[in-house]
Design an enzyme around this catalytic site. Structure first.
Site, PDB file in Angstrom:
ATOM      1  N   SER A   1     -37.432 -12.308   8.365  1.00  0.00           N
ATOM      2  CA  SER A   1     -38.698 -12.285   9.113  1.00  0.00           C
ATOM      3  C   SER A   1     -38.585 -12.950  10.485  1.00  0.00           C
ATOM      4  CB  SER A   1     -39.790 -12.995   8.310  1.00  0.00           C
ATOM      5  OG  SER A   1     -40.961 -13.066   9.098  1.00  0.00           O
TER       6      SER A   1
ATOM      7  N   LYS B   1     -49.038  -6.994   0.351  1.00  0.00           N
ATOM      8  CA  LYS B   1     -50.280  -6.808   1.110  1.00  0.00           C
ATOM      9  C   LYS B   1     -51.452  -6.345   0.235  1.00  0.00           C
ATOM     10  CE  LYS B   1     -48.035  -6.000   5.535  1.00  0.00           C
ATOM     11  NZ  LYS B   1     -47.832  -5.101   6.679  1.00  0.00           N
TER      12      LYS B   1
HETATM   13  P1  NDP Z   1     -45.027   2.200   1.968  1.00  0.00           P
HETATM   14  O1  NDP Z   1     -43.931   2.038   0.983  1.00  0.00           O
HETATM   15  O2  NDP Z   1     -46.411   1.803   1.600  1.00  0.00           O
HETATM   16  O3  NDP Z   1     -45.106   3.768   2.405  1.00  0.00           O
HETATM   17  C1  NDP Z   1     -43.944   4.488   2.715  1.00  0.00           C
HETATM   18  C2  NDP Z   1     -44.313   5.833   3.335  1.00  0.00           C
HETATM   19  O4  NDP Z   1     -43.105   6.436   3.802  1.00  0.00           O
HETATM   20  C3  NDP Z   1     -44.959   6.822   2.380  1.00  0.00           C
HETATM   21  O5  NDP Z   1     -45.872   7.623   3.091  1.00  0.00           O
HETATM   22  C4  NDP Z   1     -43.749   7.642   1.897  1.00  0.00           C
HETATM   23  O6  NDP Z   1     -44.090   8.967   1.480  1.00  0.00           O
HETATM   24  C5  NDP Z   1     -42.952   7.732   3.184  1.00  0.00           C
HETATM   25  N1  NDP Z   1     -41.510   7.972   2.993  1.00  0.00           N
HETATM   26  C6  NDP Z   1     -40.599   7.126   2.464  1.00  0.00           C
HETATM   27  N2  NDP Z   1     -39.377   7.675   2.517  1.00  0.00           N
HETATM   28  C7  NDP Z   1     -39.513   8.905   3.073  1.00  0.00           C
HETATM   29  C8  NDP Z   1     -38.600   9.967   3.388  1.00  0.00           C
HETATM   30  N3  NDP Z   1     -37.297   9.862   3.145  1.00  0.00           N
HETATM   31  N4  NDP Z   1     -39.117  11.077   3.965  1.00  0.00           N
HETATM   32  C9  NDP Z   1     -40.425  11.180   4.232  1.00  0.00           C
HETATM   33  N5  NDP Z   1     -41.346  10.226   3.953  1.00  0.00           N
HETATM   34  C10 NDP Z   1     -40.893   9.101   3.384  1.00  0.00           C
HETATM   35  O7  NDP Z   1     -44.505   1.446   3.283  1.00  0.00           O
HETATM   36  P2  NDP Z   1     -45.411   0.841   4.464  1.00  0.00           P
HETATM   37  O8  NDP Z   1     -46.471   1.827   4.761  1.00  0.00           O
HETATM   38  O9  NDP Z   1     -45.791  -0.549   4.134  1.00  0.00           O
HETATM   39  O10 NDP Z   1     -44.353   0.738   5.678  1.00  0.00           O
HETATM   40  C11 NDP Z   1     -43.894   1.899   6.376  1.00  0.00           C
HETATM   41  C12 NDP Z   1     -43.006   1.480   7.560  1.00  0.00           C
HETATM   42  O11 NDP Z   1     -43.768   0.773   8.544  1.00  0.00           O
HETATM   43  C13 NDP Z   1     -41.863   0.534   7.164  1.00  0.00           C
HETATM   44  O12 NDP Z   1     -40.705   0.967   7.827  1.00  0.00           O
HETATM   45  C14 NDP Z   1     -42.301  -0.818   7.688  1.00  0.00           C
HETATM   46  O13 NDP Z   1     -41.209  -1.629   8.030  1.00  0.00           O
HETATM   47  C15 NDP Z   1     -43.104  -0.412   8.932  1.00  0.00           C
HETATM   48  N6  NDP Z   1     -44.092  -1.432   9.339  1.00  0.00           N
HETATM   49  C16 NDP Z   1     -43.967  -2.038  10.562  1.00  0.00           C
HETATM   50  C17 NDP Z   1     -44.878  -2.985  10.990  1.00  0.00           C
HETATM   51  C18 NDP Z   1     -44.697  -3.631  12.341  1.00  0.00           C
HETATM   52  O14 NDP Z   1     -45.355  -4.657  12.610  1.00  0.00           O
HETATM   53  N7  NDP Z   1     -43.884  -3.089  13.216  1.00  0.00           N
HETATM   54  C19 NDP Z   1     -46.022  -3.385  10.162  1.00  0.00           C
HETATM   55  C20 NDP Z   1     -46.108  -2.662   8.900  1.00  0.00           C
HETATM   56  C21 NDP Z   1     -45.151  -1.736   8.520  1.00  0.00           C
HETATM   57  P3  NDP Z   1     -44.585   9.285  -0.024  1.00  0.00           P
HETATM   58  O15 NDP Z   1     -46.038   8.907  -0.060  1.00  0.00           O
HETATM   59  O16 NDP Z   1     -44.370  10.730  -0.184  1.00  0.00           O
HETATM   60  O17 NDP Z   1     -43.753   8.436  -0.932  1.00  0.00           O
END
Ligand code: NDP
Length: 268
Positions: A15, A66
């Site tokens: 972090s 979260k």
């Molecule tokens: P979640 O696990 O809640 O959601 C993941 C999402 O990604 C889902 O919609 C999932 O689809 C999709 N997904 C995962 N793998 C694939 C793939 N290979 N192809 C297509 N879709 C895929 O994660 P979060 O929403 O918490 O986080 C998402 C991203 O955002 C992370 O990389 C995280 O690090 C980043 N983030 C950055 C922040 C910042 O401050 N910069 C703050 C918060 C998050 P499905 O529903 O079909 O499984």
């Protein structure tokens, strides 16, 4: 007395939040400490109780807690309520207030740092997980022309779109069925973590499109594709610093400057 804060997650060693909050505190002369706390996967609530017992004033929350943080709160802001997830806790005795600063962090980064307009923009939000859900309301508040949510699992995108009160401008789709062009494309999937490309066409990037990946630290296949398609490309480091600034403001009622901190992290 120094006021104590922390970020709770698992894993947490990576972090950047302690570094960001230390920089904010120095810049604004606030007497605070801020550390990373590793909570066991089945021990989020116990960790929060322990921090409260030790007199901490608040905590940030990151993956995977979260949603549990949302459940632990006695009170939620509207943006936390709509997101169904909390990343900022404020402790007042035993009372826990929850907020979600991810969305405003994203919007501030796009508008203030990247100087890209969201008003009247055709926005495409890729992904329907916690991050996508967290940014929807702040994006809607920026008055775009439309928001299309595309996800690998269509039902999840449909559920989020339905939950939003602006049903007329929010729609859901699969990646493959996307049509037309978008002025802002935000990758809120975690596909970049496994270096996976998304099944989207180069034709969806409008002229002068901003392609924003919430991931940071390296170029994702989405960012590489967006570059090829001629888009302006950004990673999520600015969002990380902006969401932290909003949390700092909630706790300290002082708004730190983010540009020097983004610069500091980029140079590190
Ligand atoms: P979640 O696990 O809640 O959601 C993941 C999402 O990604 C889902 O919609 C999932 O689809 C999709 N997904 C995962 N793998 C694939 C793939 N290979 N192809 C297509 N879709 C895929 O994660 P979060 O929403 O918490 O986080 C998402 C991203 O955002 C992370 O990389 C995280 O690090 C980043 N983030 C950055 C922040 C910042 O401050 N910069 C703050 C918060 C998050 P499905 O529903 O079909 O499984």
């Amino acid at each position: 007395m120094t006021d104590r804060y922390a970020v709770i997650g698992n894993p947490i060693a990576h972090s950047k939040s302690p570094q960001i909050h230390a920089a904010f505190a120095k810049q604004t002369n606030q007497d605070i400490s801020y550390e990373a706390v590793l909570a066991p996967l089945d021990g989020f609530e116990a960790t929060v109780r322990e921090l409260i017992k030790q007199g901490y004033k608040g905590a940030n929350v990151t993956v995977p807690f979260k949603f549990e943080a949302y459940d632990a709160c006695h009170q939620h802001t509207e943006r936390a309520f709509v997101a169904g997830a909390v990343n900022t806790l404020s402790f007042n005795g035993g009372h826990i207030a929850g907020d979600n600063t991810d969305g405003v962090g994203l919007v501030n980064d796009i508008k203030d740092n990247l100087k890209h307009a969201l008003g009247d923009a055709r926005i495409l939000l890729l992904g329907a997980g916690g991050a996508a859900q967290g940014v929807l309301l702040p994006l809607l508040n920026a008055l775009p022309a439309s928001i299309t949510i595309a996800n690998r699992t269509l039902e999840k995108a449909q559920r989020i779109a339905k939950k939003s009160s602006s049903a007329t401008i929010v729609s859901a789709n699969t990646f493959e069925a996307l049509q037309g062009q978008f002025d802002v494309i935000i990758n809120a999937t975690s596909a970049g973590l496994s270096d996976s490309a998304l099944p989207i066409s180069n034709s969806i990037f409008a002229k002068s499109c901003l392609a924003y990946d919430m991931m940071y630290g390296r170029e994702t296949p989405f960012m590489a594709q967006a570059k090829t398609a001629g888009a302006q490309v950004a990673d999520g480091l600015g969002m990380l610093v902006e969401q932290a600034a909003e949390a700092f403001y909630i706790w300290r009622n002082v708004r730190p400057q983010t540009a020097p901190v983004i610069k500091l992290l980029r140079s590190a």
